[in-house]
Design a protein around this motif. Structure first.
Motif, PDB file in Angstrom:
ATOM      1  N   LEU A  57       3.233  13.702  -0.387  1.00  0.00           N
ATOM      2  CA  LEU A  57       3.704  12.322  -0.498  1.00  0.00           C
ATOM      3  C   LEU A  57       3.523  11.532   0.799  1.00  0.00           C
ATOM      4  O   LEU A  57       3.116  10.371   0.763  1.00  0.00           O
ATOM      5  CB  LEU A  57       5.178  12.304  -0.920  1.00  0.00           C
ATOM      6  N   GLY A  58       3.795  12.159   1.936  1.00  0.00           N
ATOM      7  CA  GLY A  58       3.638  11.455   3.211  1.00  0.00           C
ATOM      8  C   GLY A  58       2.200  11.023   3.454  1.00  0.00           C
ATOM      9  O   GLY A  58       1.928   9.877   3.810  1.00  0.00           O
ATOM     10  N   ALA A  59       1.266  11.931   3.229  1.00  0.00           N
ATOM     11  CA  ALA A  59      -0.150  11.610   3.438  1.00  0.00           C
ATOM     12  C   ALA A  59      -0.628  10.556   2.450  1.00  0.00           C
ATOM     13  O   ALA A  59      -1.377   9.642   2.812  1.00  0.00           O
ATOM     14  CB  ALA A  59      -0.989  12.880   3.298  1.00  0.00           C
ATOM     15  N   GLY A 107       0.815  -1.212   0.000  1.00  0.00           N
ATOM     16  CA  GLY A 107       0.000   0.000   0.000  1.00  0.00           C
ATOM     17  C   GLY A 107       0.843   1.254   0.000  1.00  0.00           C
ATOM     18  O   GLY A 107       0.532   2.240  -0.682  1.00  0.00           O
ATOM     19  N   ALA A 108       1.933   1.244   0.763  1.00  0.00           N
ATOM     20  CA  ALA A 108       2.846   2.389   0.780  1.00  0.00           C
ATOM     21  C   ALA A 108       3.450   2.603  -0.608  1.00  0.00           C
ATOM     22  O   ALA A 108       3.543   3.742  -1.088  1.00  0.00           O
ATOM     23  CB  ALA A 108       3.950   2.174   1.815  1.00  0.00           C
ATOM     24  N   LEU A 109       3.832   1.516  -1.258  1.00  0.00           N
ATOM     25  CA  LEU A 109       4.384   1.604  -2.608  1.00  0.00           C
ATOM     26  C   LEU A 109       3.348   2.184  -3.573  1.00  0.00           C
ATOM     27  O   LEU A 109       3.655   3.058  -4.387  1.00  0.00           O
ATOM     28  CB  LEU A 109       4.854   0.227  -3.083  1.00  0.00           C
ATOM     29  N   THR A 152       1.183   8.243   0.993  1.00  0.00           N
ATOM     30  CA  THR A 152       1.792   6.954   1.341  1.00  0.00           C
ATOM     31  C   THR A 152       1.106   6.340   2.554  1.00  0.00           C
ATOM     32  O   THR A 152       0.775   5.145   2.547  1.00  0.00           O
ATOM     33  CB  THR A 152       3.296   7.150   1.601  1.00  0.00           C
ATOM     34  N   LEU A 153       0.850   7.143   3.582  1.00  0.00           N
ATOM     35  CA  LEU A 153       0.155   6.621   4.768  1.00  0.00           C
ATOM     36  C   LEU A 153      -1.258   6.166   4.437  1.00  0.00           C
ATOM     37  O   LEU A 153      -1.708   5.116   4.892  1.00  0.00           O
ATOM     38  CB  LEU A 153       0.123   7.679   5.873  1.00  0.00           C
ATOM     39  N   ARG A 154      -1.968   6.959   3.644  1.00  0.00           N
ATOM     40  CA  ARG A 154      -3.322   6.571   3.241  1.00  0.00           C
ATOM     41  C   ARG A 154      -3.292   5.272   2.442  1.00  0.00           C
ATOM     42  O   ARG A 154      -4.150   4.410   2.598  1.00  0.00           O
ATOM     43  CB  ARG A 154      -3.962   7.676   2.415  1.00  0.00           C
ATOM     44  N   GLY A 155      -2.284   5.132   1.596  1.00  0.00           N
ATOM     45  CA  GLY A 155      -2.144   3.909   0.820  1.00  0.00           C
ATOM     46  C   GLY A 155      -1.912   2.689   1.681  1.00  0.00           C
ATOM     47  O   GLY A 155      -2.332   1.587   1.336  1.00  0.00           O
ATOM     48  N   MET A 156      -1.276   2.870   2.817  1.00  0.00           N
ATOM     49  CA  MET A 156      -0.984   1.744   3.711  1.00  0.00           C
ATOM     50  C   MET A 156      -2.226   1.230   4.432  1.00  0.00           C
ATOM     51  O   MET A 156      -2.336   0.038   4.709  1.00  0.00           O
ATOM     52  CB  MET A 156       0.053   2.158   4.756  1.00  0.00           C
ATOM     53  N   LEU A 157      -3.145   2.101   4.768  1.00  0.00           N
ATOM     54  CA  LEU A 157      -4.259   1.726   5.635  1.00  0.00           C
ATOM     55  C   LEU A 157      -5.179   0.678   5.024  1.00  0.00           C
ATOM     56  O   LEU A 157      -5.498  -0.311   5.666  1.00  0.00           O
ATOM     57  CB  LEU A 157      -5.056   2.970   6.035  1.00  0.00           C
TER      58      LEU A 157
END
Length: 151
Positions: free
Chosen positions: A116-118, A59-61, A120-125
């Motif tokens: 990018l940080g937001a 998800g982060a990727l 990436t974090l959203r992608g992880m959830l």
């Protein structure tokens, strides 16, 4: 005033097309995000040995890869009826033209890394839980002898 007023105002200012401003960027973002997260999950699951960790990393990727399109999507949707928003350089243009305009105005690095940080974090959830849950359900169905290949 509410979402109905927003829809009515957008319709009055630009009709059907105005209601869908920026959707092409959203579709492209989803394509690249899902291709990265689903495509990397099995590889990461084997390499990391933990489906949950593999889900978070995939998800982060996906969030990392899809971020520039997310930036363009948000800017195009914020324009609404070309209200003079600070990102008016996007307008109702194609992907390549929107990207070229944004890079010309702000630079490639800023367009690629803004938010990018937001992202990436959203992608992880989502994938951090969704992909491992799907993997576990599929594994248990196979153990129970259920035919998981049929539609």
């Amino acid at each position: 005033k509410g979402w109905l007023d927003c829809v009515a105002t957008s319709w009055r200012r630009g009709g059907f097309r105005n209601l869908w401003r920026g959707v092409q960027f959203g579709v492209a973002r989803e394509f690249f995000f899902n291709a990265a997260r689903i495509g990397s999950f099995d590889f990461l699951k084997v390499g990391l040995g933990d489906p949950m960790l593999a889900g978070f990393c995939s998800g982060a990727l996906g969030g990392f890869i899809a971020n520039p399109l997310e930036v363009l999507k948000v800017r195009a949707q914020a324009l609404g009826g070309l209200t003079g928003h600070q990102h008016a350089n996007i307008g109702g243009v194609s992907f390549s033209e929107a990207l070229r305009n944004a890079v010309r105005a702000e630079g490639a690095w800023r367009v690629a890394t803004n938010g990018l940080g937001a992202s990436t974090l959203r992608g992880m959830l989502g994938p951090g839980t969704q992909l491992p849950a799907y993997y576990e359900l599929k594994r248990r169905c196979a153990e129970a002898g259920l035919d998981i290949a049929s539609p």
